[in-house]
Design an enzyme around this catalytic site. Structure first.
Site, PDB file in Angstrom:
ATOM      1  N   GLU A 107      42.240   5.685  39.207  1.00 47.60           N
ATOM      2  CA  GLU A 107      43.144   6.811  39.480  1.00 47.60           C
ATOM      3  C   GLU A 107      42.279   8.070  39.501  1.00 47.60           C
ATOM      4  O   GLU A 107      41.730   8.469  38.466  1.00 47.60           O
ATOM      5  CB  GLU A 107      44.233   6.893  38.407  1.00 47.60           C
ATOM      6  CG  GLU A 107      45.157   5.689  38.494  1.00 47.60           C
ATOM      7  CD  GLU A 107      46.196   5.615  37.391  1.00 47.60           C
ATOM      8  OE1 GLU A 107      46.770   4.534  37.215  1.00 47.60           O
ATOM      9  OE2 GLU A 107      46.403   6.632  36.696  1.00 47.60           O
ATOM     10  N   LYS A 163      36.939   4.189  26.110  1.00 49.93           N
ATOM     11  CA  LYS A 163      36.029   5.343  25.977  1.00 49.93           C
ATOM     12  C   LYS A 163      36.827   6.562  26.397  1.00 49.93           C
ATOM     13  O   LYS A 163      37.026   6.829  27.573  1.00 49.93           O
ATOM     14  CB  LYS A 163      34.809   5.159  26.889  1.00 49.93           C
ATOM     15  CG  LYS A 163      33.538   5.757  26.358  1.00 49.93           C
ATOM     16  CD  LYS A 163      33.255   7.212  26.556  1.00 49.93           C
ATOM     17  CE  LYS A 163      33.358   7.876  27.854  1.00 49.93           C
ATOM     18  NZ  LYS A 163      33.699   9.323  27.648  1.00 49.93           N
ATOM     19  N   GLU A 221      39.536  20.027  45.276  1.00 53.87           N
ATOM     20  CA  GLU A 221      40.327  19.993  44.050  1.00 53.87           C
ATOM     21  C   GLU A 221      39.738  21.004  43.052  1.00 53.87           C
ATOM     22  O   GLU A 221      38.542  20.962  42.756  1.00 53.87           O
ATOM     23  CB  GLU A 221      40.293  18.592  43.416  1.00 53.87           C
ATOM     24  CG  GLU A 221      41.147  18.510  42.165  1.00 53.87           C
ATOM     25  CD  GLU A 221      40.988  17.192  41.403  1.00 53.87           C
ATOM     26  OE1 GLU A 221      39.849  16.772  41.140  1.00 53.87           O
ATOM     27  OE2 GLU A 221      42.023  16.598  41.056  1.00 53.87           O
TER      28      GLU A 221
HETATM   29  P1  NAD Z   1      35.610  12.748  34.655  1.00 55.08           P
HETATM   30  O1  NAD Z   1      35.476  11.833  35.815  1.00 55.08           O
HETATM   31  O2  NAD Z   1      34.598  13.792  34.455  1.00 55.08           O
HETATM   32  O3  NAD Z   1      35.625  11.927  33.287  1.00 55.08           O
HETATM   33  C1  NAD Z   1      36.556  10.889  33.055  1.00 55.08           C
HETATM   34  C2  NAD Z   1      35.966   9.906  32.075  1.00 55.08           C
HETATM   35  O4  NAD Z   1      34.858   9.248  32.687  1.00 55.08           O
HETATM   36  C3  NAD Z   1      35.429  10.544  30.801  1.00 55.08           C
HETATM   37  O5  NAD Z   1      35.743   9.696  29.721  1.00 55.08           O
HETATM   38  C4  NAD Z   1      33.938  10.592  31.044  1.00 55.08           C
HETATM   39  O6  NAD Z   1      33.165  10.603  29.884  1.00 55.08           O
HETATM   40  C5  NAD Z   1      33.736   9.302  31.813  1.00 55.08           C
HETATM   41  N1  NAD Z   1      32.529   9.246  32.644  1.00 55.08           N
HETATM   42  C6  NAD Z   1      31.921  10.265  33.283  1.00 55.08           C
HETATM   43  N2  NAD Z   1      30.846   9.811  33.982  1.00 55.08           N
HETATM   44  C7  NAD Z   1      30.799   8.464  33.782  1.00 55.08           C
HETATM   45  C8  NAD Z   1      29.918   7.439  34.210  1.00 55.08           C
HETATM   46  N3  NAD Z   1      28.898   7.688  35.026  1.00 55.08           N
HETATM   47  N4  NAD Z   1      30.155   6.172  33.800  1.00 55.08           N
HETATM   48  C9  NAD Z   1      31.194   5.893  32.995  1.00 55.08           C
HETATM   49  N5  NAD Z   1      32.059   6.830  32.536  1.00 55.08           N
HETATM   50  C10 NAD Z   1      31.866   8.105  32.928  1.00 55.08           C
HETATM   51  O7  NAD Z   1      37.082  13.340  34.761  1.00 55.08           O
HETATM   52  P2  NAD Z   1      37.732  14.453  33.830  1.00 55.08           P
HETATM   53  O8  NAD Z   1      37.011  15.733  34.118  1.00 55.08           O
HETATM   54  O9  NAD Z   1      37.817  13.944  32.444  1.00 55.08           O
HETATM   55  O10 NAD Z   1      39.215  14.533  34.416  1.00 55.08           O
HETATM   56  C11 NAD Z   1      39.579  15.355  35.475  1.00 55.08           C
HETATM   57  C12 NAD Z   1      39.594  14.580  36.776  1.00 55.08           C
HETATM   58  O11 NAD Z   1      40.373  13.408  36.621  1.00 55.08           O
HETATM   59  C13 NAD Z   1      40.226  15.327  37.926  1.00 55.08           C
HETATM   60  O12 NAD Z   1      39.487  15.068  39.107  1.00 55.08           O
HETATM   61  C14 NAD Z   1      41.604  14.700  38.046  1.00 55.08           C
HETATM   62  O13 NAD Z   1      42.199  14.800  39.310  1.00 55.08           O
HETATM   63  C15 NAD Z   1      41.318  13.295  37.672  1.00 55.08           C
HETATM   64  N6  NAD Z   1      42.524  12.630  37.163  1.00 55.08           N
HETATM   65  C16 NAD Z   1      43.171  11.741  37.958  1.00 55.08           C
HETATM   66  C17 NAD Z   1      44.347  11.129  37.509  1.00 55.08           C
HETATM   67  C18 NAD Z   1      45.125  10.165  38.377  1.00 55.08           C
HETATM   68  O14 NAD Z   1      46.075   9.568  37.884  1.00 55.08           O
HETATM   69  N7  NAD Z   1      44.767   9.998  39.645  1.00 55.08           N
HETATM   70  C19 NAD Z   1      44.835  11.431  36.243  1.00 55.08           C
HETATM   71  C20 NAD Z   1      44.143  12.357  35.462  1.00 55.08           C
HETATM   72  C21 NAD Z   1      42.978  12.955  35.924  1.00 55.08           C
HETATM   73  O1  6OD Z   2      52.481   9.392  34.489  1.00 50.59           O
HETATM   74  C1  6OD Z   2      51.536   8.613  34.607  1.00 50.59           C
HETATM   75  O2  6OD Z   2      51.633   7.397  34.375  1.00 50.59           O
HETATM   76  C2  6OD Z   2      50.237   9.123  35.066  1.00 50.59           C
HETATM   77  N1  6OD Z   2      49.262   8.208  35.258  1.00 50.59           N
HETATM   78  C3  6OD Z   2      50.070  10.450  35.241  1.00 50.59           C
HETATM   79  C4  6OD Z   2      48.868  11.033  35.682  1.00 50.59           C
HETATM   80  C5  6OD Z   2      48.680  12.364  35.532  1.00 50.59           C
HETATM   81  C6  6OD Z   2      47.468  12.974  35.930  1.00 50.59           C
HETATM   82  O3  6OD Z   2      46.990  13.956  35.414  1.00 50.59           O
END
Ligand code: NAD
Ligand code: 6OD
Length: 486
Positions: A254, A178, A390
């Site tokens: 993550e 998804k 954040e």
């Molecule tokens: P988000 O949590 O809003 O959404 C991520 C995914 O989860 C989307 O596909 C969304 O539709 C889905 N989702 C949302 N609510 C859900 C639920 N209740 N059940 C199932 N699925 C659900 O995140 P975002 O706004 O897309 O991304 C930004 C965030 O992601 C930031 O906080 C960022 O730090 C984090 N992030 C972390 C990493 C990492 O590697 N740690 C990498 C990229 C982004």
């Molecule tokens: O490089 C990767 O494998 C990874 N998971 C990066 C994450 C980036 C976050 O925005």
């Protein structure tokens, strides 16, 4: 107008309900297409197809053949590089200079690297003494975990989705993905590549939609999935754990970050400026590993700040396909409002605004996009909102420090623990400080330099588990012991 459908059992299908949502270009807020929204029916079909494929040709395929197919998937992405590049840039607004160096090549590499890596990982064996003197032989074998639900975010859509799908398939699992509702294109396009590479039907499935009460929730609460790998916000991770708790299955999360960069007076200033410029502003600050807190040792504070400011002011905001563009827009109007609310909060709480702080003037159609200025603040206490929460935008707070102990304490004073960067030419200090920082990854004199064989993940509220190298193997397989009495 492009119509974006689900990819279930090797075919592109629309939603039975007819429900759709808009695919928007964040640089202009123009609608580019419509996306089908999955209901429970489509999620059921996708999970059933994934389960059938597990028991069918994919589950029975010799490992060498499976790995050869994954190489073809990588080659297929590279063969259609420009299509993937355009799709990713239209969905995110990110400049092609960035996506062509990071997103698309890593999207392909995630299949090759894990296919190559897993072929040669051994398992353990033990001889056990038994009272009859004949003994027993124990050995471990790995089985695929089953059907993996992959929930991915919008910031690096292809990279972060394939970072899960590559190892999951290499281990013999099947997946239902998804993607974020903001960025459906590359995940869908990958379905065509999967078919062309000979991936059997049902191995790779894609359903589109939102989180709560939509495709995301229907998938993560589905009884017939065997693992959930999620990348996104910390509070979404918490919602997924709660909603899926009844089904007892492994999760790999993550999540968010509030990452520090620590710049010592003995750094190579050119390297530290170049690296910090990227870690704060790359992808318009929408990288989970990005820096939002910069700590600079007092003797070089003024010089560092003025050089970082000059470099930030030199960033070129513009269209994704303009070769001069170094920064795109934020992903959505909603996210723009969130980032701007932090910009306002910083001023309310007494920040010195060094540069930025608002919305830039953009020409023509770009004027309607989700733009914000690259922004730097100083002068806030460590308790200030923009130093604690954040933001996920192109901004940072720069703080002077006087000692190693002080800066380590500040860097670690956060509920997150994802990444950190340390800038110093003193090798002993580099190792000493890296060991003390509470972060899943610490970069020394670099940032976002990735080796896919290494553990990747976050401490504290930044995640659960590690992926990368053999750690992905741990998550995507079940290890079982066979005990043979001799
Ligand atoms: P988000 O949590 O809003 O959404 C991520 C995914 O989860 C989307 O596909 C969304 O539709 C889905 N989702 C949302 N609510 C859900 C639920 N209740 N059940 C199932 N699925 C659900 O995140 P975002 O706004 O897309 O991304 C930004 C965030 O992601 C930031 O906080 C960022 O730090 C984090 N992030 C972390 C990493 C990492 O590697 N740690 C990498 C990229 C982004
Ligand atoms: O490089 C990767 O494998 C990874 N998971 C990066 C994450 C980036 C976050 O925005």
């Amino acid at each position: 107008m492009k119509e974006i459908k689900h990819f279930i059992n090797g075919e592109f299908v629309g939603s039975a309900s007819g429900k759709t949502f808009a695919n928007i270009n964040p640089a202009t807020n123009q609608q580019l297409g419509i996306v089908h929204e999955a209901g429970k029916a489509e999620v059921d079909q996708a999970v059933a197809a994934a389960n059938a494929a597990l028991k069918g040709p994919w589950g029975k395929m010799p490992v060498a053949e499976r790995m050869a197919i994954l190489h073809k998937v990588a080659d297929g992405i590279n063969a259609r590089f420009d299509e993937f590049l355009e799709a990713e840039c239209l969905d995110t607004g990110k400049p092609k200079s960035l996506a062509s160096h990071i997103d698309i090549p890593r999207g392909a590499a995630n299949f090759k690297v894990f296919a190559d890596l897993f072929k040669n990982v051994p398992t353990e064996s033990f001889m056990l003494d038994t009272p009859d003197g004949k003994g027993a032989l124990n050995y471990a074998i790995r089985k695929p975990k089953g059907v993996i639900a992959v929930i991915s975010p919008w910031n690096l859509p292809l990279l972060l989705m394939t970072w899960k799908v590559g190892p999951a398939l290499a281990c013999g699992n099947t997946v239902v993905v998804k993607p974020s509702e903001e960025t459906p294109r590359t995940t869908t396009l990958l379905g065509e590549v999967m078919n062309a590479a000979g991936v059997p039907k049902g191995v790779y499935n894609v359903i589109h939609g939102f989180g709560p009460n939509s495709a995301g929730e229907f998938l993560t609460t589905h009884p017939d999935i065997n693992g959930i790998t999620f990348t996104g916000e910390t509070r979404t991770g918490a919602a997924i754990v709660k909603a899926s708790a009844d089904h007892i299955r492994h999760v790999s999360f993550e999540l968010g970050g509030k990452n520090p960069a620590v710049v010592f007076a003995d750094c190579d200033m050119d390297k530290a400026i170049e690296g910090t410029l990227r870690s704060v502003f790359a992808n318009c600050g929408q990288v989970c590993l990005g820096t939002e807190r910069v700590y600079v040792e007092r003797p070089i504070f003024n010089e560092f700040l003025s050089r970082l400011t000059e470099a930030a002011e030199g960033m070129q905001l513009g269209a994704w396909d303009d070769a001069c563009t170094s920064m795109g827009p934020l992903i959505s109007k909603e996210h723009q409002q969130k980032v701007l609310s932090y910009y306002a909060k910083a001023i309310e709480e007494g920040a010195n605004l060094i540069t930025g702080g608002g919305v830039p003037e953009m020409p023509g159609a770009l004027a309607e996009g989700n733009w914000v200025q690259p922004t730097i603040w100083t002068g806030l206490p460590e308790t200030a909102t923009v130093v604690k929460e954040e933001i996920f935008g192109p901004c940072c707070h720069v703080q002077p420090f006087d000692s190693e102990d002080e800066v380590v304490a500040w860097a670690n004073d956060t509920k997150y623990g994802l990444a950190a960067a340390v800038w110093t030419e003193n090798t002993s200090r580099a190792h000493r400080v890296a060991a003390q920082l509470d972060a899943g990854i610490v970069w020394v004199n670099s940032w976002f330099l990735r080796d896919l064989r290494t553990p990747f993940g976050g401490m504290k509220h930044s995640g659960i588990g590690r992926e990368g190298g053999v750690h992905s193997l741990e998550f995507y397989t079940e290890l079982k012991n066979v005990c043979v009495k001799l």
